[in-house]
Design a protein around this motif. Sequence first.
Motif, PDB file in Angstrom:
ATOM      1  N   VAL A  38       0.816  39.254 -40.514  1.00 28.84           N
ATOM      2  CA  VAL A  38       0.686  39.948 -41.795  1.00 28.84           C
ATOM      3  C   VAL A  38       1.067  41.416 -41.604  1.00 28.84           C
ATOM      4  CG1 VAL A  38      -0.901  40.683 -43.621  1.00 28.84           C
ATOM      5  CG2 VAL A  38      -1.107  38.387 -42.628  1.00 28.84           C
ATOM      6  N   GLY A  39       1.956  41.906 -42.457  1.00 27.10           N
ATOM      7  CA  GLY A  39       2.372  43.301 -42.409  1.00 27.10           C
ATOM      8  C   GLY A  39       1.956  44.051 -43.664  1.00 27.10           C
ATOM      9  N   LEU A  40       2.211  45.344 -43.674  1.00 27.77           N
ATOM     10  CA  LEU A  40       1.841  46.218 -44.792  1.00 27.77           C
ATOM     11  C   LEU A  40       2.957  47.231 -45.031  1.00 27.77           C
ATOM     12  CD1 LEU A  40      -0.137  47.595 -46.821  1.00 27.77           C
ATOM     13  CD2 LEU A  40      -1.125  48.816 -44.863  1.00 27.77           C
ATOM     14  N   THR A  41       3.358  47.369 -46.288  1.00 25.11           N
ATOM     15  CA  THR A  41       4.303  48.412 -46.698  1.00 25.11           C
ATOM     16  C   THR A  41       3.658  49.226 -47.805  1.00 25.11           C
ATOM     17  OG1 THR A  41       6.263  47.110 -46.133  1.00 25.11           O
ATOM     18  CG2 THR A  41       6.546  48.889 -47.730  1.00 25.11           C
ATOM     19  N   ILE A  42       3.644  50.549 -47.651  1.00 23.90           N
ATOM     20  CA  ILE A  42       3.092  51.446 -48.672  1.00 23.90           C
ATOM     21  C   ILE A  42       4.227  52.325 -49.173  1.00 23.90           C
ATOM     22  CG2 ILE A  42       1.391  53.234 -49.206  1.00 23.90           C
ATOM     23  CD1 ILE A  42      -0.267  52.211 -46.827  1.00 23.90           C
ATOM     24  N   LEU A  43       4.535  52.200 -50.456  1.00 19.11           N
ATOM     25  CA  LEU A  43       5.585  52.991 -51.087  1.00 19.11           C
ATOM     26  C   LEU A  43       4.963  54.212 -51.746  1.00 19.11           C
ATOM     27  CD1 LEU A  43       7.657  50.151 -52.799  1.00 19.11           C
ATOM     28  CD2 LEU A  43       7.906  51.088 -50.495  1.00 19.11           C
ATOM     29  N   GLY A  44       5.345  55.385 -51.312  1.00 19.16           N
ATOM     30  CA  GLY A  44       4.801  56.618 -51.863  1.00 19.16           C
ATOM     31  C   GLY A  44       4.928  57.742 -50.870  1.00 19.16           C
ATOM     32  N   GLU A  45       4.647  58.941 -51.340  1.00 23.39           N
ATOM     33  CA  GLU A  45       4.730  60.125 -50.489  1.00 23.39           C
ATOM     34  C   GLU A  45       3.559  61.031 -50.807  1.00 23.39           C
ATOM     35  OE1 GLU A  45       5.383  61.421 -47.561  1.00 23.39           O
ATOM     36  OE2 GLU A  45       7.339  60.491 -47.891  1.00 23.39           O
ATOM     37  N   GLY A  46       3.162  61.869 -49.845  1.00 21.03           N
ATOM     38  CA  GLY A  46       2.057  62.775 -50.098  1.00 21.03           C
ATOM     39  C   GLY A  46       1.562  63.464 -48.851  1.00 21.03           C
ATOM     40  N   SER A  47       0.492  64.225 -49.033  1.00 21.95           N
ATOM     41  CA  SER A  47      -0.004  65.102 -47.969  1.00 21.95           C
ATOM     42  C   SER A  47      -0.628  64.350 -46.797  1.00 21.95           C
ATOM     43  CB  SER A  47      -1.044  66.063 -48.559  1.00 21.95           C
ATOM     44  OG  SER A  47      -2.177  65.358 -49.041  1.00 21.95           O
ATOM     45  N   LEU A  48      -1.021  63.087 -46.993  1.00 23.15           N
ATOM     46  CA  LEU A  48      -1.693  62.348 -45.927  1.00 23.15           C
ATOM     47  C   LEU A  48      -0.749  61.571 -45.020  1.00 23.15           C
ATOM     48  CD1 LEU A  48      -4.984  60.908 -47.486  1.00 23.15           C
ATOM     49  CD2 LEU A  48      -4.639  62.983 -46.159  1.00 23.15           C
ATOM     50  N   ARG A  49       0.550  61.751 -45.183  1.00 24.80           N
ATOM     51  CA  ARG A  49       1.467  61.015 -44.307  1.00 24.80           C
ATOM     52  C   ARG A  49       1.165  61.251 -42.827  1.00 24.80           C
ATOM     53  NH1 ARG A  49       6.285  58.381 -43.793  1.00 24.80           N
ATOM     54  NH2 ARG A  49       6.584  58.236 -46.052  1.00 24.80           N
ATOM     55  N   PRO A  50       0.975  62.494 -42.347  1.00 21.78           N
ATOM     56  CA  PRO A  50       0.676  62.676 -40.922  1.00 21.78           C
ATOM     57  C   PRO A  50      -0.607  61.962 -40.495  1.00 21.78           C
ATOM     58  CG  PRO A  50       1.347  64.756 -41.906  1.00 21.78           C
ATOM     59  CD  PRO A  50       1.142  63.797 -43.033  1.00 21.78           C
ATOM     60  N   ALA A  51      -1.664  62.042 -41.307  1.00 25.21           N
ATOM     61  CA  ALA A  51      -2.929  61.405 -40.946  1.00 25.21           C
ATOM     62  C   ALA A  51      -2.795  59.888 -40.916  1.00 25.21           C
ATOM     63  CB  ALA A  51      -4.021  61.820 -41.932  1.00 25.21           C
ATOM     64  N   LEU A  52      -2.092  59.326 -41.879  1.00 25.26           N
ATOM     65  CA  LEU A  52      -1.925  57.872 -41.913  1.00 25.26           C
ATOM     66  C   LEU A  52      -1.035  57.402 -40.766  1.00 25.26           C
ATOM     67  CD1 LEU A  52      -1.431  57.346 -45.758  1.00 25.26           C
ATOM     68  CD2 LEU A  52      -3.495  56.902 -44.413  1.00 25.26           C
ATOM     69  N   THR A  53      -0.008  58.174 -40.458  1.00 22.52           N
ATOM     70  CA  THR A  53       0.861  57.834 -39.329  1.00 22.52           C
ATOM     71  C   THR A  53       0.063  57.850 -38.028  1.00 22.52           C
ATOM     72  OG1 THR A  53       2.779  58.771 -40.467  1.00 22.52           O
ATOM     73  CG2 THR A  53       2.961  58.476 -38.093  1.00 22.52           C
ATOM     74  N   ALA A  54      -0.833  58.828 -37.880  1.00 24.61           N
ATOM     75  CA  ALA A  54      -1.675  58.895 -36.681  1.00 24.61           C
ATOM     76  C   ALA A  54      -2.636  57.707 -36.624  1.00 24.61           C
ATOM     77  CB  ALA A  54      -2.460  60.202 -36.677  1.00 24.61           C
ATOM     78  N   GLN A  55      -3.225  57.328 -37.756  1.00 23.37           N
ATOM     79  CA  GLN A  55      -4.120  56.176 -37.782  1.00 23.37           C
ATOM     80  C   GLN A  55      -3.382  54.896 -37.377  1.00 23.37           C
ATOM     81  OE1 GLN A  55      -5.497  55.011 -41.645  1.00 23.37           O
ATOM     82  NE2 GLN A  55      -7.082  53.636 -40.872  1.00 23.37           N
ATOM     83  N   ILE A  56      -2.176  54.736 -37.894  1.00 18.96           N
ATOM     84  CA  ILE A  56      -1.379  53.555 -37.557  1.00 18.96           C
ATOM     85  C   ILE A  56      -1.111  53.503 -36.057  1.00 18.96           C
ATOM     86  CG2 ILE A  56       0.908  52.505 -37.851  1.00 18.96           C
ATOM     87  CD1 ILE A  56       0.808  53.730 -40.755  1.00 18.96           C
ATOM     88  N   ALA A  57      -0.806  54.658 -35.458  1.00 27.02           N
ATOM     89  CA  ALA A  57      -0.531  54.714 -34.017  1.00 27.02           C
ATOM     90  C   ALA A  57      -1.781  54.413 -33.204  1.00 27.02           C
ATOM     91  CB  ALA A  57       0.032  56.083 -33.658  1.00 27.02           C
ATOM     92  N   VAL A  58      -2.912  54.985 -33.585  1.00 31.96           N
ATOM     93  CA  VAL A  58      -4.166  54.758 -32.844  1.00 31.96           C
ATOM     94  C   VAL A  58      -4.544  53.282 -32.855  1.00 31.96           C
ATOM     95  CG1 VAL A  58      -6.660  55.173 -32.927  1.00 31.96           C
ATOM     96  CG2 VAL A  58      -5.068  57.089 -33.148  1.00 31.96           C
ATOM     97  N   LEU A  59      -4.303  52.611 -33.998  1.00 32.88           N
ATOM     98  CA  LEU A  59      -4.652  51.189 -34.110  1.00 32.88           C
ATOM     99  C   LEU A  59      -3.560  50.269 -33.557  1.00 32.88           C
ATOM    100  CD1 LEU A  59      -6.209  51.191 -37.717  1.00 32.88           C
ATOM    101  CD2 LEU A  59      -7.422  51.150 -35.526  1.00 32.88           C
ATOM    102  N   GLY A  60      -2.467  50.856 -33.097  1.00 34.20           N
ATOM    103  CA  GLY A  60      -1.384  50.043 -32.543  1.00 34.20           C
ATOM    104  C   GLY A  60      -0.700  49.164 -33.568  1.00 34.20           C
ATOM    105  N   LEU A  61      -0.512  49.685 -34.779  1.00 29.97           N
ATOM    106  CA  LEU A  61       0.041  48.881 -35.870  1.00 29.97           C
ATOM    107  C   LEU A  61       1.450  49.306 -36.265  1.00 29.97           C
ATOM    108  CD1 LEU A  61      -3.105  48.725 -38.206  1.00 29.97           C
ATOM    109  CD2 LEU A  61      -2.254  46.926 -36.688  1.00 29.97           C
ATOM    110  N   GLU A  62       2.113  50.058 -35.397  1.00 28.03           N
ATOM    111  CA  GLU A  62       3.443  50.553 -35.769  1.00 28.03           C
ATOM    112  C   GLU A  62       4.407  49.422 -36.117  1.00 28.03           C
ATOM    113  OE1 GLU A  62       2.073  53.471 -32.462  1.00 28.03           O
ATOM    114  OE2 GLU A  62       1.846  51.335 -32.970  1.00 28.03           O
ATOM    115  N   HIS A  63       4.266  48.270 -35.471  1.00 27.22           N
ATOM    116  CA  HIS A  63       5.177  47.155 -35.717  1.00 27.22           C
ATOM    117  C   HIS A  63       4.811  46.362 -36.970  1.00 27.22           C
ATOM    118  CE1 HIS A  63       1.692  45.485 -33.726  1.00 27.22           C
ATOM    119  NE2 HIS A  63       2.110  44.242 -33.925  1.00 27.22           N
ATOM    120  N   ARG A  64       3.658  46.707 -37.580  1.00 29.20           N
ATOM    121  CA  ARG A  64       3.206  45.935 -38.751  1.00 29.20           C
ATOM    122  C   ARG A  64       3.136  46.759 -40.033  1.00 29.20           C
ATOM    123  NH1 ARG A  64      -2.313  43.096 -37.088  1.00 29.20           N
ATOM    124  NH2 ARG A  64      -2.033  42.194 -39.188  1.00 29.20           N
TER     125      ARG A  64
END
Length: 382
Positions: A213-239
């Motif tokens: 199961v993957g996830l795509t979020i369409l949108g832009e905003g101030s939390l992109r860095p924080a969400l990108t960091a969360q994705i990396a910490v959880l090891g979900l870059e491929h999903r």
Amino acid sequence: MPADHILTYALAMRGGVEAALARMLQGWTRQGRRVTLVLGEESGRFQHGVPSGVEIVTLGHQRYTGLCTTLPAMIDRMRPDIIFCPGNHYTSMAAWARLRLAGACPPIVGKMSNAVDRGDHHPIVAWGQRQWLARHRLFLDSLVAMTPATARAAREATGLSVAVIPNPPSALPAGGPDTILPPGRRILGVGRLEPQKRWDRLITALTHLPEDVGLTILGEGSLRPALTAQIAVLGLEHRVSLPGHVANPSAAMAAAPVLALPSDYEGVPGVLREALAVGTPVVTTDSSPAVHEIVTDPSLGTIVPREDLGALVAGLRHWLNPVAPRPDPVPEPGQDSAERYLALFDSIVTARQRRDALASGDVGFGARAVAVARRLALRPAL
């Protein structure tokens, strides 16, 4: 008398409130009304939706206080018939215009774009919000809500007359390059990358779902860095993918097995209506009373408590099951929204003109003749 000249305003054409405003401007200009749009900056992803017939006045900056302090002078100079405040974020500007212009201020109609009670407010802040809403009747002539439930809440909170007019519907999907959803079991999120939307909640939910199961979020905003960091910490870059804003999210919605909206608060979330309009089920938090007016049946989707991660995961798991039936498309309301807004504007302008005429004693020859006749009829016979 019709509201021939409508003035409205925004900092920039960048969010859901402004997207709905652009669609309303199209309807108003088609009906032959003169429309002035005061903008902080002529920018934002929905700027292209503003029709060419709209007169745009640009300040050259996006400072809230700058637009707030400048607006009364612009209104006084342009003398519109009515002012439209497009959402809760902009009501302070309407209040300042009324305070500065007093009796010379044209009627103001506001739109309730957020829920009366927001899920992210501390109790003290919520109390302050209620006090502010109760004072809206001091500067607004009328209020518009997009569903009956939000209208009832707005009427109770403000004491104002509240009309129910949905936003004009968004365009149906046309396919093409914006259909960027990868194949397979893919959850879709659509919205700004801002704290209100709680995409972090949805990313966390993904760790409790199968690896395919993957996830795509369409949108832009101030939390992109924080969400990108969360994705990396959880090891979900491929999903997980964050492609940014796309002009035609409905095309991706039509291709998605499920759309998720994990927000803390919403007004009337148009993204749910857009997904259901193309037959895509939704999983959403109970972020607004309007959610239950949109997801009216379990066959359309699942509503979960805001802080219940388990319920969010279970709802997503259900709709990701290949045997789960997709709902029949639910047409969006609001095809006649522009006309309904104009009818409201016209009635308010007419009522204001009648009051002004009575206050000045200029009730017209015919009305004066009727008044004289009535006095003569009441005079005792000699």
